[in-house]
Design an enzyme around this catalytic site. Structure first.
Site, short mmCIF file in Angstrom:
data_model
loop_
_atom_site.label_atom_id
_atom_site.label_comp_id
_atom_site.label_asym_id
_atom_site.label_seq_id
_atom_site.Cartn_x
_atom_site.Cartn_y
_atom_site.Cartn_z
N TYR A 1 5.37 3.80 -5.08
CA TYR A 1 5.31 2.94 -6.25
C TYR A 1 3.88 2.83 -6.72
O TYR A 1 2.94 3.17 -6.02
CB TYR A 1 5.87 1.55 -5.97
N GLU B 1 -19.22 -12.08 28.26
CA GLU B 1 -19.64 -10.83 28.90
C GLU B 1 -20.90 -10.27 28.28
O GLU B 1 -21.49 -9.33 28.80
CB GLU B 1 -18.51 -9.79 28.82
N THR C 1 1.61 -5.45 -5.49
CA THR C 1 3.00 -4.98 -5.44
C THR C 1 3.96 -5.91 -6.15
O THR C 1 4.99 -5.48 -6.65
CB THR C 1 3.41 -4.82 -3.97
N LYS D 1 -2.26 -10.43 7.45
CA LYS D 1 -1.20 -9.43 7.26
C LYS D 1 -1.06 -8.65 8.55
O LYS D 1 -2.04 -8.07 9.04
CB LYS D 1 -1.55 -8.50 6.09
N THR E 1 -0.88 -7.77 -1.28
CA THR E 1 -0.89 -8.36 0.05
C THR E 1 -1.93 -7.74 0.98
O THR E 1 -2.30 -8.35 1.98
CB THR E 1 0.50 -8.23 0.70
N ASP E 2 -2.42 -6.53 0.67
CA ASP E 2 -3.31 -5.84 1.61
C ASP E 2 -4.56 -6.65 1.95
O ASP E 2 -4.96 -6.74 3.11
CB ASP E 2 -3.77 -4.48 1.03
N1 GLU Z 1 -1.64 -1.93 -1.73
C1 GLU Z 1 -0.91 -2.91 -2.45
C2 GLU Z 1 -1.72 -4.17 -2.67
O1 GLU Z 1 -2.25 -4.78 -1.77
C3 GLU Z 1 0.36 -3.06 -1.76
C4 GLU Z 1 0.52 -4.23 -0.96
C5 GLU Z 1 1.23 -5.33 -1.68
O2 GLU Z 1 0.85 -5.82 -2.73
O3 GLU Z 1 2.17 -5.73 -1.07
O4 GLU Z 1 -1.86 -4.56 -3.80
#
Ligand code: GLU
Length: 334
Positions: A31, A291, A19, A170, A97-98
Site C-alpha cells: 500500500y 557493569e 497508514t 510499537k 505508527t512506525d
Molecule cells: N510506514 C507507515 C507509517 O508509519 C506504516 C505504518 C502505519 O502507519 O501503520 O506511516
C-alpha cells in the site's frame, strides 16, 4: 448543524499521513501511506460529528518513517498554536505508527498545555479488509473531547487502548495490537468511545516540562548505535565523525557494550559527546554504574527509556545544557 450541537467541544485534527490514510493497490497486500485526505477518513466515520465539532489542518502527508526534526518542529508549532486557542478543547493528530512513539514523546515534552492531545493511526490501510482506522479515529476523537483526559500528557489511541506517550512502543510489524506499554502500563481503555481511565502519569510532561522548541529551526544531532555480539568501534566512531552531539547506545542487556565498543564510547564522551546507555531488550531499567562505571567514563543511563525515546529526550536536553549530571537528571525526571 444539529440541534444542541453548539454544546459539543471544538477539536482540531492535525493530519500528518500514515497508514490510517493509506490505500492498497489490490486489497490484500502492499500500500501507499498518506493516499487519502483526512476529510475522506472522517467521511468513513460520520458518528464523530456527534462527539465534537472537528476542523482539519494538514501539516504533512508522509509515512512516519519519513518523520524528521524539521517536521517535528513544524508540528509542534501548529499544535501549540491550536492549544493556545481558548475556544479549542483538544487536539487529534493522525500519524503513521512506525515512529508514532517518538513524535508522541517529543510533543509530550514540548507542548505547553493541559488539554488532551491524542495521536492516532492504524495498522491496516483504509482500503484493507477490516481496517482499524475508523474505530481508532472515533475513539481518538472521543478521548480528545473528554475533559477528564486533561493533564495526562500526550496520548496514543489504538486498538481500544489509551497509551501514555512516554510508555508506548510499537512492538509488532503488522498486528493491530502492536502498541504496548511495558513499564508503567496503560492510560486506560476506550471501547466505542466509552472509557476506563487508569492512574495519571507520574513523570513530568507538557505543562510541567522545561523543554521548549519555540523559535528553534533545528535540533542537535543525536545518533543511535545498536550493539551486538562481536561489535567493533566503527559505527561509534562514524557517529562522532558525522558531527553528532549525542549518542544513544542500544546496548546489550543492561545497556552493556563489548570492550572495543566501550572504548569507542568512552572516547566519544571524552571528546564532548553526551553518551546515553539504553538497552536493546525492549524492557527494564538501565541504571548507573552496574557493569559499566558511568561515573568514571562520563556516561548517562537511560533509566526506562527505549533507545528511540532516549534519543528524543537527549536532543531536547542538549538544547538546554551539555552538563552530564543535568542531562542525567532529565532521564530521571521525564
Ligand atoms: N510506514 C507507515 C507509517 O508509519 C506504516 C505504518 C502505519 O502507519 O501503520 O506511516
Amino acid at each position: 448543524m444539529p440541534a444542541g450541537s453548539a454544546a459539543l467541544p471544538r477539536l482540531r485534527i492535525l493530519a500528518t499521513g500514515g497508514t490510517i490514510a493509506g490505500a492498497q493497490v489490490d486489497g490484500t497486500r502492499g500500500y501507499k501511506a498518506a493516499a487519502f485526505s483526512t476529510d475522506a477518513l472522517l467521511a468513513a466515520v460520520p458518528q464523530v460529528s456527534a462527539l465534537a465539532h472537528l476542523e482539519v489542518e494538514a501539516v504533512a502527508a508522509i509515512g512516519s518513517q519519513d518523520m524528521d526534526d524539521a517536521t517535528w518542529l513544524r508540528l509542534a508549532a501548529r499544535a501549540q498554536a491550536a492549544l493556545d486557542d481558548p475556544t479549542l478543547a483538544g487536539l487529534v493528530i493522525t500519524h503513521g505508527t512506525d515512529t508514532m512513539e517518538e513524535t508522541a514523546f517529543f510533543l509530550n515534552l514540548v507542548l505547553r498545555s493541559d488539554k488532551p492531545v491524542v495521536l492516532v493511526g492504524a495498522m491496516r490501510p483504509a482500503t484493507a479488509i477490516s481496517a482499524d482506522g475508523p474505530m481508532n479515529l472515533y475513539n481518538a476523537v472521543a478521548v480528545a473531547a473528554c475533559p477528564e483526559m486533561r493533564r495526562r500528557g500526550v496520548l496514543v489511541v489504538a486498538n481500544d487502548e489509551i497509551h501514555f506517550a512516554r510508555e508506548v512502543a510499537k512492538t509488532n510489524t503488522t498486528q493491530v495490537g502492536t502498541f504496548r506499554a511495558t513499564h508503567r502500563g496503560l492510560a486506560g481503555l476506550v471501547n466505542s468511545g466509552r472509557f476506563h481511565l487508569y492512574a495519571p502519569p507520574t513523570r513530568r510532561h507538557t505543562a510541567q516540562s522545561v523543554f521548549s522548541v519555540a523559535g528553534l529551526t533545528a535540533l542537535p544531532r543525536v545518533d543511535i548505535v545498536y550493539a551486538h555480539a562481536g561489535m567493533d568501534r566503527a559505527l561509534i566512531d562514524a557517529a562522532v565523525r558525522a558531527g553528532a552531539r549525542g549518542l544513544v547506545l542500544a546496548g546489550v542487556g543492561d545497556g552493556n557494550l563489548g570492550a572495543a565498543a566501550l572504548h569507542a564510547a568512552a572516547d566519544a564522551a571524552r571528546q564532548g559527546l553526551a553518551v546515553v546507555r539504553s538497552s536493546r531488550t525492549g524492557g527494564g531499567v538501565v541504571e548507573r554504574n552496574i557493569e559499566i562505571d558511568d561515573d568514571a567514563l562520563g556516561f548517562i543511563a537511560a533509566d526506562e527509556l527505549n533507545p528511540q525515546k532516549a534519543r528524543v529526550l537527549l536532543q531536547l536536553g542538549l538544547t538546554q545544557t551539555a552538563d552530564r549530571a543535568a542531562l542525567q537528571e532529565f532521564f530521571f525526571a521525564y
